[in-house]
Design an enzyme around this catalytic site. Structure first.
Site, mmCIF file in Angstrom:
data_model
loop_
_atom_site.group_PDB
_atom_site.id
_atom_site.type_symbol
_atom_site.label_atom_id
_atom_site.label_comp_id
_atom_site.label_asym_id
_atom_site.label_seq_id
_atom_site.Cartn_x
_atom_site.Cartn_y
_atom_site.Cartn_z
ATOM 1 C CD GLN A 152 -1.560 -4.451 99.612
ATOM 2 O OE1 GLN A 152 -1.777 -4.040 100.731
ATOM 3 N NE2 GLN A 152 -1.202 -3.648 98.626
ATOM 4 C CE LYS B 271 -4.814 -1.697 98.329
ATOM 5 N NZ LYS B 271 -4.086 -0.884 99.337
ATOM 6 C CE LYS C 146 -0.656 -3.286 104.489
ATOM 7 N NZ LYS C 146 -0.996 -2.461 103.314
ATOM 8 N N GLY D 104 6.062 0.090 102.870
ATOM 9 C CA GLY D 104 5.542 0.813 104.030
ATOM 10 C C GLY D 104 4.034 0.767 104.127
ATOM 11 C CG ASP D 105 -0.148 0.320 105.726
ATOM 12 O OD1 ASP D 105 -0.689 0.269 104.620
ATOM 13 O OD2 ASP D 105 -0.812 0.509 106.770
ATOM 14 C CB THR E 289 -0.640 6.049 98.266
ATOM 15 O OG1 THR E 289 0.403 5.074 98.280
ATOM 16 C CG2 THR E 289 -1.940 5.404 98.706
ATOM 17 C CB SER F 203 5.365 -1.064 95.281
ATOM 18 O OG SER F 203 5.476 -0.301 96.460
HETATM 19 N N1 GLU Z 1 0.696 -0.148 102.125
HETATM 20 C C1 GLU Z 1 0.354 0.207 100.782
HETATM 21 C C2 GLU Z 1 -1.019 -0.336 100.436
HETATM 22 O O1 GLU Z 1 -1.876 -0.375 101.286
HETATM 23 C C3 GLU Z 1 1.443 -0.114 99.768
HETATM 24 C C4 GLU Z 1 1.935 -1.507 99.707
HETATM 25 C C5 GLU Z 1 3.143 -1.725 98.789
HETATM 26 O O2 GLU Z 1 3.609 -0.780 98.155
HETATM 27 O O3 GLU Z 1 3.595 -2.867 98.730
HETATM 28 O O4 GLU Z 1 -1.312 -0.686 99.329
#
Ligand code: GLU
Length: 447
Positions: free
Chosen positions: A113, A116, A128, A167-168, A212, A379
């Site tokens: 993350q 990313k 996370k 979420g995830d 996503t 987000s």
């Molecule tokens: N879980 C998502 C990811 O893997 C979104 C995370 C978010 O929106 O904070 O990027």
């Protein structure tokens, strides 16, 4: 010592310091093995131990989550939040509720993350969290009590300027609602920007639900364009049937491609006429059922229990289920069947062996860090709307998402060229994300 040797020794140290966390080791290895040329160009990163510091989370929180099930029995789960890096902004990243969750999974996701989020160009750090709670088969009441207990501990570590979960896997609009309700109640603050993925009726952003999946398709579209190709008329496979898969299918169809298969952890649906998205949405978003029920609605389709979706011939493959779902054998099969592009809607779905196959075959391969960044980028757009107490239209928000995905593609493409690996989006994504974080960390002194 060469840059490669220095990096290998850092990696060995990460393995020693984090025993048993295989997924975390894999995610770190995937990034570190591309950073050699960056250290050569920027010796100051090595001097200030930037890589070593990035591999160590700023803060890790592990907590007990007690709750009562519908039979009145006490249940105990474990909650996690790994606040990995806040050099670029408040910690940002999703929560995963799945029985497989343990510290190593949350750390791999949190580590990914960081890069990313940096790659999106938005002001967000990396984190996370989640729990080994299994929402499957649980009533709304049980999910609510679990979420309330989870937030009762987590709330003290959150805040719109501190840490903003979303979420995830296993955490969607329902869970975000319960979590937000409990945060609001405990803190007595209507702090919209503390969570994203909210319902648009009370502070959520339009397009976040779709982002996503749509973003992954925008990314694969860009990769194809860079090669003078397009999605029009292509046969596609999309693994999974959750939020990411559903909206990837939707956008693929909109852009003139045909999706012939999707899946869940039990099996694969093959519908050569093209997947009926309406049926998948009804089963997964409304009824919360298994994908095997699809054939009751579409008798011409086939359900293959325990099969691999990657055996079905396709032009474009989008792994949108979970980590390590696409191994070396599957990758070889895809390439042999003429697949020209793979983009990861899930996080780390391709194993290192699978990635090697795609690299050797020189097909267009978009790693999750780049390809699925549209979710977290939207987000950040949700946070922007919350901060300005505004709500944008669907059209405007989708336009912003599309532009962000184009920019991410462009940055990866250029960095890959600059560092001598043209067309390699892993190199491009890792280097671009890493450099942004490294520059901020250098500027802040020893943090
Ligand atoms: N879980 C998502 C990811 O893997 C979104 C995370 C978010 O929106 O904070 O990027």
């Amino acid at each position: 010592m060469s840059a490669e040797t220095a990096i290998e020794s850092i990696f060995q140290q990460v393995v020693r310091r984090n025993p048993g966390e295989d997924e975390f080791h894999q995610a770190v290895h995937e990034v570190l093995e591309t950073l050699g040329p960056v250290l050569v160009k920027h010796p100051e990163y090595a001097e200030h131990k930037i890589i070593e510091r990035i591999c160590e989370p700023e803060r890790q929180i592990i907590f007990r989550v007690p709750w009562q099930d519908d039979n009145g029995h006490v249940q105990i789960n474990r909650g996690f939040r790994v606040q990995f890096n806040s050099a670029l902004g408040p910690y940002k990243g999703g929560l995963r509720f799945h029985p497989s969750v343990y510290l190593g999974i949350i750390k791999f996701l949190g580590f990914e993350q960081i890069f990313k989020n940096a790659l999106t160009g938005m002001p967000i750090g990396g984190a996370k969290g989640g729990s080994d709670f299994d929402p499957k088969g649980r009533s709304d009441g049980e999910v609510m009590r679990f979420c309330q207990s989870f937030m009762t501990e987590l709330h003290r570590h959150l805040g719109e300027y501190t840490d903003v979960p979303a979420g995830d896997i296993g955490v969607g609009a329902r869970e975000i609602g319960f979590l937000f309700g409990q945060y609001k109640r405990i803190t007595n603050r209507y702090e919209s920007g503390v969570l994203t993925g909210k319902n648009p009726h009370w502070g959520g952003s339009l397009v976040r639900r779709e982002a996503t999946g749509y973003g992954t398709v925008f990314f694969v579209d860009e990769m194809l364009r860079a090669r003078g190709q397009s999605l029009e008329g292509r046969t596609c496979l999309v693994s999974g049937s959750g939020n990411v898969a559903i909206y990837a299918i939707e956008k693929l169809e909109e852009l003139g491609a045909k999706v012939v298969a999707c899946s869940d952890s039990n099996g694969v649906i093959h519908d050569p006429d093209g997947i009926s998205l309406e049926t998948v949405k009804q089963l997964k978003e409304i009824e919360r059922r298994r994908i095997s029920d699809y054939i009751k609605h579409r008798p011409r389709a086939k359900y293959h229990a325990g099969a691999s979706i990657w055996d079905i011939p396709c032009d474009v493959a989008l792994p949108c289920a979970t980590q390590n779902e696409l191994g070396e054998t599957a990758a070889r099969r895809l390439v042999a069947n003429g697949c020209i592009a793979v983009a990861e809607g899930a996080n780390m779905p391709t194993t290192p062996g699978g990635i090697r196959v795609f690299e050797e075959a020189r097909i267009a391969y978009g790693p999750g860090k780049a390809a699925n960044a549209g979710g977290v980028a939207t987000s950040a757009l949700e946070m922007q709307q919350n901060a300005s107490r505004d709500a944008w239209t669907f059209e405007y928000t989708e336009k912003r998402l599309h532009a962000i995905m184009r920019d991410i593609h462009g940055r990866c493409f250029e960095a890959a060229e600059e560092f001598g690996s043209p067309g390699n989006y892993i190199v491009g994504a890792n280097i671009t994300g890493f450099r942004r974080v490294a520059e901020a960390m250098l500027a802040f002194g020893l943090i």
